[in-house]
Design a protein around this motif. Structure first.
Motif, mmCIF file in Angstrom:
data_model
loop_
_atom_site.group_PDB
_atom_site.id
_atom_site.type_symbol
_atom_site.label_atom_id
_atom_site.label_comp_id
_atom_site.label_asym_id
_atom_site.label_seq_id
_atom_site.Cartn_x
_atom_site.Cartn_y
_atom_site.Cartn_z
ATOM 1 N N PHE A 172 42.941 45.587 41.075
ATOM 2 C CA PHE A 172 44.195 46.333 40.990
ATOM 3 C C PHE A 172 43.914 47.776 40.597
ATOM 4 O O PHE A 172 43.228 48.047 39.610
ATOM 5 N N PRO A 204 42.068 41.963 45.229
ATOM 6 C CA PRO A 204 42.269 41.021 44.114
ATOM 7 C C PRO A 204 41.289 39.857 44.225
ATOM 8 O O PRO A 204 41.140 39.263 45.298
ATOM 9 N N PHE A 225 49.741 33.547 44.053
ATOM 10 C CA PHE A 225 49.381 34.950 44.303
ATOM 11 C C PHE A 225 47.947 35.003 44.798
ATOM 12 O O PHE A 225 47.159 34.074 44.629
ATOM 13 N N SER A 261 50.434 39.610 46.510
ATOM 14 C CA SER A 261 49.965 40.277 45.306
ATOM 15 C C SER A 261 50.609 39.771 44.021
ATOM 16 O O SER A 261 51.823 39.525 43.955
ATOM 17 N N ALA A 262 49.780 39.633 42.994
ATOM 18 C CA ALA A 262 50.284 39.309 41.656
ATOM 19 C C ALA A 262 51.213 40.412 41.160
ATOM 20 O O ALA A 262 52.132 40.150 40.381
ATOM 21 N N GLU A 263 50.984 41.652 41.600
ATOM 22 C CA GLU A 263 51.870 42.751 41.206
ATOM 23 C C GLU A 263 53.279 42.526 41.727
ATOM 24 O O GLU A 263 54.260 42.738 41.006
ATOM 25 N N ALA A 320 54.864 39.741 39.772
ATOM 26 C CA ALA A 320 55.166 40.195 38.414
ATOM 27 C C ALA A 320 56.415 41.062 38.376
ATOM 28 O O ALA A 320 57.221 40.987 37.437
ATOM 29 N N SER A 365 51.031 43.025 36.563
ATOM 30 C CA SER A 365 50.013 42.075 37.016
ATOM 31 C C SER A 365 49.125 41.611 35.878
ATOM 32 O O SER A 365 48.712 40.449 35.831
#
Length: 369
Positions: free
Chosen positions: A230, A242, A334, A339-341, A344, A351
């Protein structure tokens, strides 16, 4: 990789290598690289991550607490390890494991010198942290004379580095604040070095500092979140991959009729006939209750399936009414393509929080070894 048959975190070491090489490419070849592997390597499993980075010639490692450093030593990490937030109660263990403390106030400096006296140590490497605006940990500029006097009173310690921490390096709207921090750091370290009579390493930049403030790379930089994929901005994220993909499977599919409810407290009540899938992952695994009630989502066969009702401890239920899926199908929470972003953001967080919150009961597997 075969499709997931259970909840697991798949960690791509080739992606880790890519991120490491990209970050190194932004540095002067003489600038050292400190890999931050605190918090279980941001949720990814610290021992294998650190060993892989050690083989890639990372110069230093950083952890938050002494027990994290001990774990790395037991796993075969021989490179220097900085403990960013040591507690006096752990000093004996720190010394026994050849860990290097970040000393950040008068009390902790005094107590560490005392601990070294008990352990019959001399010239032990320490790192002196100054607060230049984050206002979290660190000596103040006017503490320099106190530190120098303490150093002159003993041969127990040697200052290996002087460090500080940028408060808003990812936010270019705060560029003037960051530049002021950098200038403050330059000024105080010049004064400190003049009084100490030798030059320790200097380091200040985190991942966003590496990317946005090359003038502050100094002798070493510290990267955590960048290693894990990230870049803290839409533009920089294009250069990172990632490393973690959190997967699970569909345990059961239900048809929910109009008027029926789903989950605890009947938090979801259907106003039409829908189809739900139950997944074996919940808030005990790191998917907090804030992702429930239609906020968070997972990916099933390329489609978003939103979480309905409350997140349970070990399970979530998602709406799959318009998704062609079956029990046993793989589900992506994710990863590089989800994306984890983005996940989140649905819960108004970042993230860092979701990836570091993955429970250690979730199985980790490594690819690209």
């Amino acid at each position: 990789m075969p499709k997931a048959q259970e909840t697991l975190l798949e960690i791509d070491l080739k992606a880790l290598k890519h991120n490491f090489k990209y970050l190194k490419s932004r540095l002067n070849p003489k600038t050292k690289f400190m890999a931050v592997v605190k918090a279980y390597a941001y949720g990814n499993e610290s021992c294998q991550i650190a060993n892989y980075l050690q083989n890639l010639n990372a110069d230093y490692f950083a952890v938050a607490y002494v027990n994290e450093g001990v774990t790395l030593r037991k796993a075969g990490i021989t490179k220097p390890i900085l403990v960013l937030h040591p507690q006096a109660v752990s000093f004996k263990t720190l010394i026994e494991n050849n860990l290097e403390p970040c000393l950040y106030n008068k009390k902790i400096l005094t107590e560490f010198i005392k601990a070294l006296t008990t352990e019959y140590q001399e010239n032990y490497p320490v790192h002196i942290k100054f607060n230049t605006g984050l206002n979290r940990l660190g000596f103040w500029q006017d503490d320099i004379n106190f530190i120098i006097n303490k150093l002159n009173e003993t041969k127990k310690i040697t200052v290996k580095s002087i460090l500080s921490h940028l408060a808003a390096s990812e936010d270019l709207n705060e560029k003037n604040f960051s530049l002021n921090q950098i200038e403050t750091f330059k000024s105080l370290t010049k004064n400190f070095i003049k009084k100490i009579g030798y030059r320790p390493m200097l380091h200040m930049c985190n991942t966003s500092g590496i990317l946005n403030y090359p003038e502050a790379h100094f002798d070493m930089v510290r990267s955590g979140i960048g290693l894990y994929g990230f870049g803290n901005s839409e533009e920089e994220n294009k250069h990172f991959i990632p490393i973690g993909t959190l997967k699970t499977v569909i345990s059961q599919i239900h048809t929910i009729n109009k008027g029926e409810s789903v989950g605890y407290n009947r938090a979801y009540k259907s106003n039409s006939t829908i189809k739900t899938a139950t997944l074996p992952i919940g808030h005990a695994d790191g998917i907090g209750r804030e992702y429930g009630k239609g906020k968070g989502f997972v990916i099933i066969n390329g489609e978003r399936a939103y979480i309905i009702g409350n997140v349970c401890m070990d399970m979530v239920m998602v709406n799959v009414t318009d998704i062609d899926c079956n029990e046993g199908d793989e589900v992506i929470i994710f990863g590089p393509n989800a994306s984890a972003e983005t996940l989140a953001e649905t819960a108004n967080t970042i993230s860092y929080e979701i990836i570091t919150g993955i429970s250690q009961r979730v199985k980790r597997i490594f690819t690209g070894c």
